[in-house]
Design an enzyme around this catalytic site. Structure first.
Site, PDB file in Angstrom:
ATOM      1  N   GLY A  24      64.115 -27.732  51.543  1.00 38.50           N
ATOM      2  CA  GLY A  24      63.550 -29.035  51.209  1.00 38.50           C
ATOM      3  C   GLY A  24      64.500 -30.153  51.623  1.00 38.50           C
ATOM      4  O   GLY A  24      65.104 -30.113  52.698  1.00 38.50           O
ATOM      5  N   LYS A  82      72.659 -27.575  39.552  1.00 39.92           N
ATOM      6  CA  LYS A  82      73.408 -27.868  38.317  1.00 39.92           C
ATOM      7  C   LYS A  82      72.682 -27.399  37.070  1.00 39.92           C
ATOM      8  O   LYS A  82      73.307 -26.977  36.101  1.00 39.92           O
ATOM      9  CB  LYS A  82      73.730 -29.350  38.183  1.00 39.92           C
ATOM     10  CG  LYS A  82      72.530 -30.273  38.290  1.00 39.92           C
ATOM     11  CD  LYS A  82      72.365 -30.714  39.695  1.00 39.92           C
ATOM     12  CE  LYS A  82      71.013 -31.258  39.992  1.00 39.92           C
ATOM     13  NZ  LYS A  82      71.058 -32.206  41.092  1.00 39.92           N
ATOM     14  N   GLU A 123      79.953 -27.159  44.648  1.00 42.84           N
ATOM     15  CA  GLU A 123      80.372 -28.558  44.815  1.00 42.84           C
ATOM     16  C   GLU A 123      79.177 -29.510  44.808  1.00 42.84           C
ATOM     17  O   GLU A 123      79.251 -30.628  44.274  1.00 42.84           O
ATOM     18  CB  GLU A 123      81.166 -28.718  46.119  1.00 42.84           C
ATOM     19  CG  GLU A 123      81.706 -30.106  46.359  1.00 42.84           C
ATOM     20  CD  GLU A 123      82.617 -30.588  45.247  1.00 42.84           C
ATOM     21  OE1 GLU A 123      83.747 -30.121  45.162  1.00 42.84           O
ATOM     22  OE2 GLU A 123      82.177 -31.435  44.430  1.00 42.84           O
ATOM     23  N   GLY A 167      64.158 -39.758  48.073  1.00 41.06           N
ATOM     24  CA  GLY A 167      64.649 -38.374  47.971  1.00 41.06           C
ATOM     25  C   GLY A 167      65.768 -38.195  46.964  1.00 41.06           C
ATOM     26  O   GLY A 167      66.446 -37.180  46.953  1.00 41.06           O
ATOM     27  N   ASP A 194      69.548 -34.015  33.869  1.00 41.66           N
ATOM     28  CA  ASP A 194      70.341 -33.769  35.080  1.00 41.66           C
ATOM     29  C   ASP A 194      71.797 -34.216  34.849  1.00 41.66           C
ATOM     30  O   ASP A 194      72.742 -33.487  35.166  1.00 41.66           O
ATOM     31  CB  ASP A 194      69.708 -34.534  36.259  1.00 41.66           C
ATOM     32  CG  ASP A 194      70.486 -34.353  37.545  1.00 41.66           C
ATOM     33  OD1 ASP A 194      70.332 -33.293  38.181  1.00 41.66           O
ATOM     34  OD2 ASP A 194      71.260 -35.255  37.906  1.00 41.66           O
ATOM     35  N   LYS A 234      75.360 -31.944  34.615  1.00 41.83           N
ATOM     36  CA  LYS A 234      76.590 -32.275  35.356  1.00 41.83           C
ATOM     37  C   LYS A 234      77.749 -32.536  34.386  1.00 41.83           C
ATOM     38  O   LYS A 234      78.886 -32.139  34.640  1.00 41.83           O
ATOM     39  CB  LYS A 234      76.344 -33.485  36.243  1.00 41.83           C
ATOM     40  CG  LYS A 234      75.367 -33.175  37.381  1.00 41.83           C
ATOM     41  CD  LYS A 234      74.851 -34.445  38.026  1.00 41.83           C
ATOM     42  CE  LYS A 234      73.876 -34.149  39.155  1.00 41.83           C
ATOM     43  NZ  LYS A 234      73.169 -35.357  39.624  1.00 41.83           N
TER      44      LYS A 234
END
Ligand SMILES: NC(=O)C1=CN([C@@H]2O[C@H](COP(=O)(O)OP(=O)(O)OC[C@H]3O[C@@H](n4cnc5c(N)ncnc54)[C@H](O)[C@@H]3O)[C@@H](O)[C@H]2O)C=CC1
Ligand SMILES: N[C@@H](CC=O)C(=O)O
Ligand code: NA
Length: 429
Positions: free
Chosen positions: A15, A106, A130, A188, A202, A206
């Site tokens: 994607g 993540k 990373e 995006g 999200d 992280k």
């Protein structure tokens, strides 16, 4: 690795990020050889629909819907599907077989980190992630390797590009929330389901990964109290500005003498603070370490090409390990620090209360803060045109989460308080 110096790469998902990884792998091939010691050869690209239209540089002959075949024939498996399943099962399959996995996932690393790290141990494989934190910014490497010789006391950052973009568009262009979200999706930045972005999950994933690396302690997604930005209004943004602040979604991980804490929430940042200058979809992470002092990592935290840069850095490092027969750094969780309970989590907030505009009401409010041992730094009473009451904005000094919660409960129970309008975290506790 084959005898002719080729390291094979199997890609899962093609994607926004995956397609950019394909492009970068097909360019600069000699550089990858020079940097890793191996020729990197993409041998399969597992997708959900092999007949779907793709970017022109994606070799159609490598597309397949058989992900397990891709995994079983690659030295390095690059997982860019996202979500928990089937990504989790695919990664475990590769790791248990002693393989190397590079991922940007993540959500999976934060929710299933122990299982993945245990699989690395069991299979003697390698895991790199990373791209999972702050896209192109080398903050995983920075914490895991560059700062391995220091003691980190806090990590605070803007780690979600979508929400920073939305808040920035609302602040600078006066856009509404939905309009700004649509623009972030078109560019995006947002996850396939933007709920993870706007509700803070999200950033929480992280934050958990950053805390685990910084404090050498397993911190999971469930350990991160999280508030997103869905409820933020134009009035909140304007009020922050009027006070000389900017509203940012921050992930804050702290270490005190008693343990560690991580939170994600909209936070007032003074306009002069370096995090206030982080615009658009950019990310920034501020690390405080005992010997190094303050470090700031800044760059593009989202988008196909910037994230692919982080994936390629892991692929080059992983290929070097395959060539030399060496291993990636293992998980470091030896410190096993406890999670702080709310009585010990440092906190600072701006509390807005609506009062009857009568003598003595402010004194009653101040008393409630005093009763909980919460020290007041500043009080402001802006004019509210046409309102029968008064909004009073109280900024606290550093206190604890628990004392703050008791103060808010006390304010809600106070008869002269019409309502608690908002409680917003303030940077710098
Ligand atoms: N887009 C970004 O800015 C960033 C993304 N990431 C992470 O990178 C990963 C990929 O993200 P994007 O490329 O943005 O997502 P995307 O949604 O654009 O791409 C994922 C691709 O995987 C494919 N896919 C889904 N299920 C599959 C299956 N079972 N087998 C094979 N392919 C399957 C989808 O069809 C899609 O093409 C996610 O974990 C995301 O969190 C990390 C940092 C930044
Ligand atoms: N959706 C994420 C992309 C990468 O992690 C973001 O907006 O930061
Ligand atoms: Na990164």
């Amino acid at each position: 690795m084959s005898t002719d110096g080729v390291v094979t790469i199997g890609l899962l998902g093609c994607g926004t990020v995956g397609s950019q990884v394909v492009r970068m792998l097909s360019e600069h091939g000699d550089d990858w050889v020079a940097r890793s010691g191996a020729r990197l050869q993409l041998t399969g690209i597992a997708v959900r629909d092999a007949s779907a239209e793709r970017a022109p540089w994606v070799p159609r002959e490598l597309l397949t819907e058989d992900a397990e075949a891709v995994i079983d024939h690659a030295d390095i498996v690059v997982e860019l599907i996202g979500g928990i399943e089937p990504a989790r099962s695919y990664m475990l399959r590769a790791l248990h077989a002693g393989g190397t996995v590079v991922t940007g996932n993540k959500a999976l690393v934060a929710a299933h980190g122990p299982e993945l790290h245990d699989a690395v141990q069991a299979g003697n494989g390698n895991l790199y992630y990373e791209a999972a934190v702050a896209g192109a910014i080398p903050v995983v490497y920075g914490l895991r390797e560059s700062l391995a010789g220091d003691k980190i006391t806090s990590v605070a950052g803007i780690v979600n590009g979508t929400t920073n973009y939305i808040l920035d568009e609302m602040t600078t262009k006066g856009l509404g929330f939905e309009e700004a979200l649509a623009a972030a999706q078109a560019l995006g930045y947002a996850e396939a389901d933007p709920t993870a972005d706007v509700d803070g999950h999200d950033a929480a994933a992280k934050g958990a990964i950053l805390a685990s690396l910084a404090f050498h302690t397993r911190v999971g997604l469930d350990d991160v109290p999280t508030t997103g930005i869905r409820h933020i209004t134009a009035a909140d943004i304007a009020a922050a500005r009027a006070d000389g602040n900017v509203l940012k979604l921050l992930a804050v991980a702290q270490r005190t003498a008693d343990g560690v804490s991580v939170q994600v929430r909209p936070t007032l940042v003074p306009q002069a603070h370096p995090l206030a200058a982080v615009r658009g979809a950019f990310n920034a992470v501020v690390v405080e370490a005992e010997a190094a002092g303050r470090l700031m990592f800044y760059g593009q935290g989202a988008g196909g090409a910037p994230t692919a840069s982080a994936v390629l850095s892991d692929i080059v490092a992983a290929a070097g390990h395959v060539v030399r027969g060496s291993k990636a750094p293992r998980e470091s969780a030896y410190a096993a620090l406890p999670l702080l309970d709310p009585e010990h989590v440092p906190a600072r907030a701006q509390v807005t209360v609506r009062l009857a505009d009568e003598p003595g009401t402010l004194a009653a409010v101040a008393g409630i803060f005093g009763d909980q041992g919460v020290s007041i730094e500043a009080v402001r009473q802006p004019r509210v045109a046409g309102s029968p009451g008064a909004d009073v904005i109280i900024t606290t000094h550093t206190t604890t989460e628990a004392a703050l919660a008791r103060t808010v409960a006390g304010l809600e129970a106070e008869p002269t308080v019409d309502r608690v309008v908002s409680v917003t975290a303030v940077e710098g506790y």
